[in-house]
Design a protein around this motif. Structure first.
Motif, short mmCIF file in Angstrom:
data_model
loop_
_atom_site.label_atom_id
_atom_site.label_comp_id
_atom_site.label_asym_id
_atom_site.label_seq_id
_atom_site.Cartn_x
_atom_site.Cartn_y
_atom_site.Cartn_z
N ALA A 7 -5.86 7.75 -6.23
CA ALA A 7 -4.65 7.69 -5.41
C ALA A 7 -4.89 6.86 -4.16
O ALA A 7 -4.01 6.09 -3.72
N PHE A 8 -6.08 6.97 -3.57
CA PHE A 8 -6.42 6.18 -2.38
C PHE A 8 -6.37 4.69 -2.71
O PHE A 8 -5.79 3.88 -1.99
N ILE A 38 -4.67 3.20 -5.17
CA ILE A 38 -3.29 2.75 -5.40
C ILE A 38 -2.56 2.59 -4.08
O ILE A 38 -1.86 1.60 -3.84
N ALA A 39 -2.70 3.58 -3.19
CA ALA A 39 -1.89 3.61 -1.98
C ALA A 39 -2.37 2.63 -0.92
O ALA A 39 -1.56 2.05 -0.19
N LYS A 40 -3.68 2.43 -0.81
CA LYS A 40 -4.20 1.71 0.34
C LYS A 40 -4.86 0.36 0.02
O LYS A 40 -4.93 -0.51 0.86
N ARG A 48 0.32 -2.09 -7.44
CA ARG A 48 0.56 -0.67 -7.17
C ARG A 48 1.57 -0.09 -8.16
O ARG A 48 1.39 0.97 -8.73
N LEU A 68 1.04 2.84 -10.96
CA LEU A 68 1.86 4.05 -11.02
C LEU A 68 2.51 4.19 -12.39
O LEU A 68 2.59 5.30 -12.94
N ILE A 82 -2.23 13.23 -9.27
CA ILE A 82 -2.27 11.91 -8.64
C ILE A 82 -1.04 11.66 -7.79
O ILE A 82 -1.14 11.19 -6.65
N VAL A 83 0.13 12.02 -8.31
CA VAL A 83 1.38 11.65 -7.63
C VAL A 83 1.50 12.28 -6.24
O VAL A 83 1.75 11.56 -5.27
N TYR A 127 -1.04 10.64 -3.93
CA TYR A 127 -0.61 9.28 -3.63
C TYR A 127 0.45 9.30 -2.53
O TYR A 127 0.40 8.53 -1.56
N PHE A 163 -1.15 9.94 0.84
CA PHE A 163 -1.85 8.75 1.35
C PHE A 163 -0.86 7.73 1.90
O PHE A 163 -1.11 7.08 2.91
N GLU A 164 0.29 7.60 1.20
CA GLU A 164 1.30 6.63 1.64
C GLU A 164 1.81 6.94 3.03
O GLU A 164 2.17 6.05 3.78
#
Lengths: 397, 296
Positions: B104-105, B107-109, B116, B120, B182-183, B186, B189-190
Motif C-alpha cells: 500500500a505504501f 502504491i500510495a507514495k 497507481r 489498484l 490493502i485498500v 492505501y 497512506f493517501e
C-alpha cells in the motif's frame, strides 16, 4: 445531541412486536414428546387415484439417484419438472425434512437409519401402495419391511439396497485388500478418507466384531457403553491417518482423482464415477462384511405436489428404471423383473449386483438403522443416537 | 376552502410544529425493515439458542435450557474449534497486514499516478472471480498432482504436500482477504501529506524514525479497519475449511453447519453462532479503542 423521542417509542413498539411474533407462540406451543407410539401421520387419508401432475417435483436424494438418463424421460412423459437437493447424510435428510416443515419437499430417498426418525417425527405420511403397480413385482422382503411399514401403513415404497464398500487405488494396491484394517493402519497415514457421518461408528464396530471378538459385538448399531467406547477409540486413533472426512460423494471423488487419498470408505457410486473418468480405482467388500443401506422413497407429510410424487414413485419402481439405477449406482434393485434388463445394459450385470440372489445377499449386509437406547432384546443399555452424534463431533473436531 | 383543503392545511401545520413526527414518517419504513428483518432475526437466534431438540425426530422442544451453552463450555472439542478459528483469524490478519503495508505504501507514495491506478485495478481483479473458483484454483496448485509439487520436482526440491492441511487454509485465507486489507491502508497512506515526510527529513529524522513516529500513528486506524475485514471474514468462514482443510480443520462455522444440517440441532447451532458474535463484538470494541472508526 438528544436522541429523538420518536426513536424511543418506535423501539418500544418494535420490542412489543418482536415479543408477540417470537416469544408468545413459543410459550404457547406444547413440548414435543419422544414416545414411539402411533406415528403422528398414520390417520392421514391416502388418495385413491393419481390426479393430474402439478408440473413440478422437489426431491431430496442421494447423489446419483437422479441421473438425466431416467429423469429426462420422466419429465417428458409426465410434465413434472424434477428439482433435486442432494444430501450427504441421513441426518441431513432428516433435518431438511424437519426444518422445511415438509412444505418445500415432496419426496426423500431415505435410508433405513432415517426412516423411523422421519415417520415418528411426522415428516412423512402413508401412501396408497395400490397406486404403485410395480410393487407387486418386488422382492417379498422389500414389500413391507419393518423400516418403512408400520401397523400395515406404508410410509413410502422401497427402492434399492447395497453395501458401503472399501474403495482403493489400484496403483497402490496391486491386489485387492481383504480387510477393513487398511483404513486403520499406519501404512496409509494421511491417505485415507471416510465419510463425515456418525453412522461411521457402526463401520468401526463391524470391524471390531471380528478383530476383537472379546468385545462381544453382535449388532454394530446396538452397542453397549463398553463396545461403543471401543469403537469410538478406534476412530479417534484413526484420526491422524485421515486426510479428509468427506461430506459429499463428489468430494471423495476429487480426493481420489488428485491423488490425495489412496484408500477409503465409499459408496459404489464413487467407484463407478471414478472408473468412468478413467481413474485407477476399484472397490471390494472386505472379509468383515459391510454396512449398507436399503432406501425408500418417502412422501413428505405436506407434499405440495403429491400427484407428481406418486408418478415418480411408480416410475422409479418399474423394472427398466430399477435396472438402470442398479447398474449406474452399483446397487441391488427391489424389483425382481429388473434382472434380465440389467444383463442387457451390462454383460453379467444381474449377477454382478446380486439381483439374482437378493435374499441371501440381503442378510449379509448390516443395514443402517437408527441407534436407539432400547436394544432389540428389550434392555435399555444400548447407546442412543444423540451420543453417537456427540462422539462423532469429538472424533472429527 | 373545501373540507379537504382544510385537512391538508391542518396536517401540514401539525407536521411543521412537530419536527419529530416528520422524522418518524420519513424514517419508519427503513427503520421497520431494519428492526423486523435484521434485529428480529438476531433475537430469534438468541431465543432459539435456549431450546433443545428431540434427538430422535429432530423436532425442536420449546423449553428453556442452558444446556447448549454449558455443552460448548464444558466439552473440550468446542474449545479446540473456537481456539483454532480465532488463531487462524489472527494469523491471517497479521499476514495480510505485513504483506499489505509495504504494498500500500508503494502504491500510495512511490508509484506514478498512472501506474497507481493499474496497481489498484490488480488488487481488485481477484474480487471479480467467484470465491469458489479461487479456492478451487488453490486446490489445483497445492494438491499432489498440482502445480506446486510439479514445480518442486522439476527444481529438485523436496515435495510439499500442502493440500488439505491447516497451512493450506492459512495460505488461501491470506490470499482471499488481502484486498480488504490493502485498500484501507492505501487510503490511510493517501491521507498523509508528503510535506509531513519532507519536514521530518528536514528536521533530521531517519526513515525508520519517520516511519515509527510520523507514519505509523497516522495509518494505524487504516490497519485496524482492514483487520476488521480480514478477522471477521476468516472467523465466519466455513467453505474454505470444508474444501481445502484437512481432518483437523473444523471452524466454528463448520460446527454450526454440522449441528444445523447434519445434526438437525438448530438450537445448538444458534448457541455456537452466538459465540462468534461475542468474539466479533469484543474485537470491534478493541478496534474502536484503537480508533479504527475515525477513518470511516
Amino acid at each position: 445531541m438528544n436522541r429523538p423521542r420518536f426513536l424511543r417509542w418506535v423501539g418500544a413498539g418494535a420490542g412489543a412486536l418482536l415479543f408477540s411474533v417470537f416469544v408468545v407462540p413459543i410459550a404457547l406451543s406444547a413440548p414435543a414428546g419422544a414416545s414411539l407410539g402411533t406415528p403422528p401421520t398414520q390417520s392421514i387419508k391416502v388418495p385413491s387415484s393419481i390426479g393430474k401432475g402439478e408440473g413440478k417435483l422437489n426431491i431430496i436424494a442421494w447423489e446419483g439417484y437422479t441421473q438425466p438418463q431416467w429423469v429426462k424421460p420422466f419429465e417428458k412423459t409426465t410434465g413434472c419438472v424434477v428439482n433435486v437437493k442432494y444430501a450427504g447424510s441421513s441426518s441431513e435428510m432428516v433435518s431438511l425434512m424437519a426444518n422445511g416443515g415438509g412444505h418445500q419437499w415432496d419426496l426423500v430417498s431415505a435410508s433405513g437409519d432415517a426412516d423411523l426418525r422421519l415417520i415418528y417425527g411426522g415428516d412423512v405420511k402413508p401412501i396408497n401402495i395400490k397406486l404403485i403397480p410395480s410393487w407387486s413385482e418386488f422382492e417379498p422382503f422389500l414389500k413391507s419391511p419393518s423400516f418403512n411399514t408400520i401397523n400395515g401403513y406404508h410410509y413410502g415404497v422401497s427402492f434399492e439396497f447395497g453395501p458401503n464398500v472399501l474403495l482403493y487405488s489400484t496403483k497402490t494396491f496391486k491386489v485387492a485388500p481383504t480387510s477393513w484394517s487398511v483404513i486403520y493402519s499406519n501404512k496409509y497415514k494421511g491417505e485415507v478418507s471416510i465419510p463425515d457421518n456418525p453412522i461411521q461408528i457402526a463401520d468401526a464396530a463391524l470391524y471390531l466384531e471380528s478383530a476383537k471378538p472379546s468385545l462381544g459385538i453382535t449388532d454394530p448399531y446396538e452397542l453397549t457403553q463398553t463396545q461403543f467406547t471401543a469403537a469410538v477409540n478406534l476412530l479417534k486413533a484413526e484420526h491422524p491417518l485421515i486426510k479428509k472426512y468427506w461430506d459429499l460423494a463428489s468430494q471423495e471423488i476429487s480426493l481420489f482423482q488428485n491423488g490425495a487419498v489412496v484408500v477409503g470408505a465409499a459408496w459404489p457410486y464413487q467407484t463407478s464415477t471414478l472408473k468412468a473418468a478413467g481413474a485407477p480405482v476399484n472397490d471390494t467388500i472386505p472379509k468383515e462384511g459391510a454396512t449398507g443401506w436399503a432406501d425408500t422413497w418417502m412422501l413428505a407429510a405436506n407434499a405440495p405436489d403429491p400427484n407428481c410424487a406418486y408418478k415418480w414413485m411408480a416410475y422409479m419402481s418399474t423394472p427398466k428404471i430399477q435396472a438402470e439405477d442398479a447398474i449406474s449406482y452399483g446397487e441391488t434393485p427391489a424389483n425382481t423383473l429388473a434382472c434380465p434388463i440389467m444383463n442387457t445394459l451390462e454383460k453379467g450385470g444381474c449377477a454382478a449386483y446380486h439381483a439374482n440372489a437378493p435374499q441371501s445377499y440381503f442378510t449379509t449386509i448390516k443395514f443402517w438403522k437408527t441407534p436407539l437406547t432400547t436394544c432389540d432384546n428389550g434392555t435399555n443399555d444400548c447407546v442412543g443416537f444423540t451420543q453417537w452424534q456427540q462422539a462423532w463431533t469429538q472424533i472429527t473436531g | 376552502m373545501s373540507v379537504r383543503e382544510v385537512t391538508r392545511e391542518r396536517l401540514g401545520a401539525a407536521l411543521w410544529r412537530r419536527p419529530w413526527l416528520r422524522g418518524a414518517l420519513i424514517l419508519s419504513p427503513p427503520l421497520m425493515w431494519f428492526l423486523v428483518v435484521y434485529l428480529a432475526s438476531l433475537v430469534a437466534l438468541l431465543v432459539t439458542a435456549f431450546f433443545s431438540v428431540n434427538s430422535l425426530t429432530g423436532n425442536i422442544a420449546y423449553q428453556w435450557t442452558w444446556s447448549n451453552f454449558s455443552q460448548i463450555f464444558t466439552q473440550s472439542v468446542y474449545g479446540t474449534i473456537i481456539l483454532r478459528t480465532v488463531i487462524m483469524a489472527v494469523l491471517v490478519t497479521v499476514t495480510d497486514a505485513v504483506i499489505a503495508l509495504p504494498f500500500a505504501f508503494f502504491i500510495a507514495k512511490i508509484a506514478s499516478r498512472r501506474s497507481r491506478q493499474a496497481f489498484l485495478a490488480l488488487v481488485f481483479l481477484p474480487l471479480w472471480a467467484s470465491y469458489l473458483a479461487r479456492v478451487y484454483a488453490w486446490i489445483n496448485i497445492l494438491s499432489n498432482h498440482g502445480v506446486l509439487p510439479s514445480i518442486e520436482s522439476h527444481l529438485g526440491l523436496p515435495i510439499t504436500n500442502l493440500a488439505y492441511t491447516n497451512v493450506a487454509m492459512w495460505i488461501v485465507f491470506s490470499y482471499l482477504w488481502l484486498p480488504f486489507m490493502i485498500v484501507p491502508i492505501y487510503g490511510a497512506f493517501e491521507r498523509v501529506p508528503d510535506s509531513l515526510l519532507e519536514a521530518s527529513a528536514d528536521l533530521g529524522a531517519g526513515s525508520w524514525f519517520t516511519f515509527r513516529q510520523i507514519l505509523m500513528p497516522m495509518i494505524l486506524p487504516g490497519i485496524v479497519a482492514g483487520s476488521i475485514f480480514t478477522f471477521s471474514l476468516t472467523l465466519g468462514d466455513f467453505i474454505t475449511p470444508l474444501l481445502i482443510g484437512g481432518s483437523s480443520s473444523n471452524f466454528i462455522g463448520n460446527a454450526i453447519y454440522d449441528s444445523a444440517i447434519n445434526g438437525g440441532d438448530l438450537p445448538f447451532a444458534a448457541a455456537l453462532a452466538f459465540v462468534s458474535i461475542a468474539i466479533m463484538a469484543v474485537y470491534l470494541l478493541l478496534a474502536r479503542l484503537a480508533g479504527a472508526f475515525d477513518a470511516i
